[in-house]
Design a protein around this motif. Structure first.
Motif, PDB file in Angstrom:
ATOM      1  N   GLU A  57       6.335   2.181  -6.753  1.00 43.09           N
ATOM      2  CA  GLU A  57       5.752   3.021  -5.701  1.00 43.09           C
ATOM      3  C   GLU A  57       4.240   2.785  -5.598  1.00 43.09           C
ATOM      4  O   GLU A  57       3.687   2.713  -4.490  1.00 43.09           O
ATOM      5  CB  GLU A  57       6.055   4.499  -5.997  1.00 43.09           C
ATOM      6  CG  GLU A  57       5.667   5.405  -4.854  1.00 43.09           C
ATOM      7  CD  GLU A  57       6.042   6.867  -5.081  1.00 43.09           C
ATOM      8  OE1 GLU A  57       5.550   7.702  -4.311  1.00 43.09           O
ATOM      9  OE2 GLU A  57       6.810   7.164  -6.028  1.00 43.09           O
ATOM     10  N   ASN A  61       2.105   1.130  -2.400  1.00 47.49           N
ATOM     11  CA  ASN A  61       0.978   1.855  -1.809  1.00 47.49           C
ATOM     12  C   ASN A  61      -0.359   1.333  -2.335  1.00 47.49           C
ATOM     13  O   ASN A  61      -1.325   2.084  -2.461  1.00 47.49           O
ATOM     14  CB  ASN A  61       1.104   3.352  -2.122  1.00 47.49           C
ATOM     15  CG  ASN A  61       2.281   3.976  -1.410  1.00 47.49           C
ATOM     16  OD1 ASN A  61       2.247   4.177  -0.213  1.00 47.49           O
ATOM     17  ND2 ASN A  61       3.345   4.243  -2.155  1.00 47.49           N
ATOM     18  N   ARG A  62      -0.386   0.030  -2.661  1.00 47.33           N
ATOM     19  CA  ARG A  62      -1.567  -0.580  -3.295  1.00 47.33           C
ATOM     20  C   ARG A  62      -2.875  -0.274  -2.553  1.00 47.33           C
ATOM     21  O   ARG A  62      -3.859   0.120  -3.164  1.00 47.33           O
ATOM     22  CB  ARG A  62      -1.375  -2.097  -3.424  1.00 47.33           C
ATOM     23  CG  ARG A  62      -2.604  -2.833  -3.934  1.00 47.33           C
ATOM     24  CD  ARG A  62      -2.326  -4.268  -4.309  1.00 47.33           C
ATOM     25  NE  ARG A  62      -1.627  -4.378  -5.587  1.00 47.33           N
ATOM     26  CZ  ARG A  62      -2.249  -4.283  -6.776  1.00 47.33           C
ATOM     27  NH1 ARG A  62      -3.536  -4.071  -6.851  1.00 47.33           N
ATOM     28  NH2 ARG A  62      -1.551  -4.387  -7.887  1.00 47.33           N
ATOM     29  N   ARG A  64      -3.713   2.170  -0.590  1.00 46.36           N
ATOM     30  CA  ARG A  64      -4.104   3.575  -0.755  1.00 46.36           C
ATOM     31  C   ARG A  64      -4.605   3.839  -2.171  1.00 46.36           C
ATOM     32  O   ARG A  64      -5.557   4.593  -2.376  1.00 46.36           O
ATOM     33  CB  ARG A  64      -2.920   4.499  -0.419  1.00 46.36           C
ATOM     34  CG  ARG A  64      -3.273   5.981  -0.486  1.00 46.36           C
ATOM     35  CD  ARG A  64      -2.211   6.854   0.167  1.00 46.36           C
ATOM     36  NE  ARG A  64      -0.883   6.704  -0.403  1.00 46.36           N
ATOM     37  CZ  ARG A  64      -0.425   7.445  -1.418  1.00 46.36           C
ATOM     38  NH1 ARG A  64      -1.166   8.362  -1.975  1.00 46.36           N
ATOM     39  NH2 ARG A  64       0.805   7.245  -1.854  1.00 46.36           N
ATOM     40  N   THR A 101       1.084  12.842  -5.160  1.00 43.62           N
ATOM     41  CA  THR A 101       1.528  12.069  -3.987  1.00 43.62           C
ATOM     42  C   THR A 101       2.749  11.213  -4.287  1.00 43.62           C
ATOM     43  O   THR A 101       3.337  10.641  -3.378  1.00 43.62           O
ATOM     44  CB  THR A 101       0.402  11.130  -3.478  1.00 43.62           C
ATOM     45  OG1 THR A 101       0.204  10.078  -4.431  1.00 43.62           O
ATOM     46  CG2 THR A 101      -0.901  11.880  -3.248  1.00 43.62           C
TER      47      THR A 101
END
Length: 118
Positions: A57, A61-62, A64, A101
């Motif tokens: 995950e 979402n690297r 972000r 998150t």
């Protein structure tokens, strides 16, 4: 040597599009230090310790994650960055922002591979 061999083959598996993401690192981020009018900067890198599902995950979402890492660093003053507690403080703050998150679990720890103030 055996452990290194295992690590390398895990990295190769990840690089060749294998299913298992075995690590998530932010190699190097450089930001200006808050109170130095752009004259000084901090360079940092980190290794995230978490279950494979969480690592996947994070990888997905690297952008972000890097942005979050940069934002947290850029709020720090020179005094904060040179404090002996800075690694612990950054770790706590980053995990406090990132963990809520995540859908799959949580980051267990963040290790700083690089933290240089210049």
């Amino acid at each position: 040597a055996t452990a290194e061999k295992t690590k390398r083959s895990d990295a190769e598996v990840a690089a060749t599009g294998g299913k298992a993401v075995t690590k998530f690192t932010i190699e190097e981020v450089t930001v200006n230090i808050a109170d130095t009018r752009g004259n000084r900067f901090v360079r940092a890198g980190a290794y995230f310790d978490a279950d494979p599902a969480v690592l996947e995950e994070l990888e997905a979402n690297r952008a972000r994650m890097i942005d979050t890492f940069e934002q947290v660093l850029s709020t720090k003053t020179l005094e904060q960055l040179t404090s002996p507690d800075i690694r612990g403080d950054l770790r706590t703050e980053l995990m406090g922002i990132i963990n809520p998150t995540l859908k799959e679990g949580r980051v267990d720890n963040i290790y700083f591979t690089d933290l240089l103030v210049q």
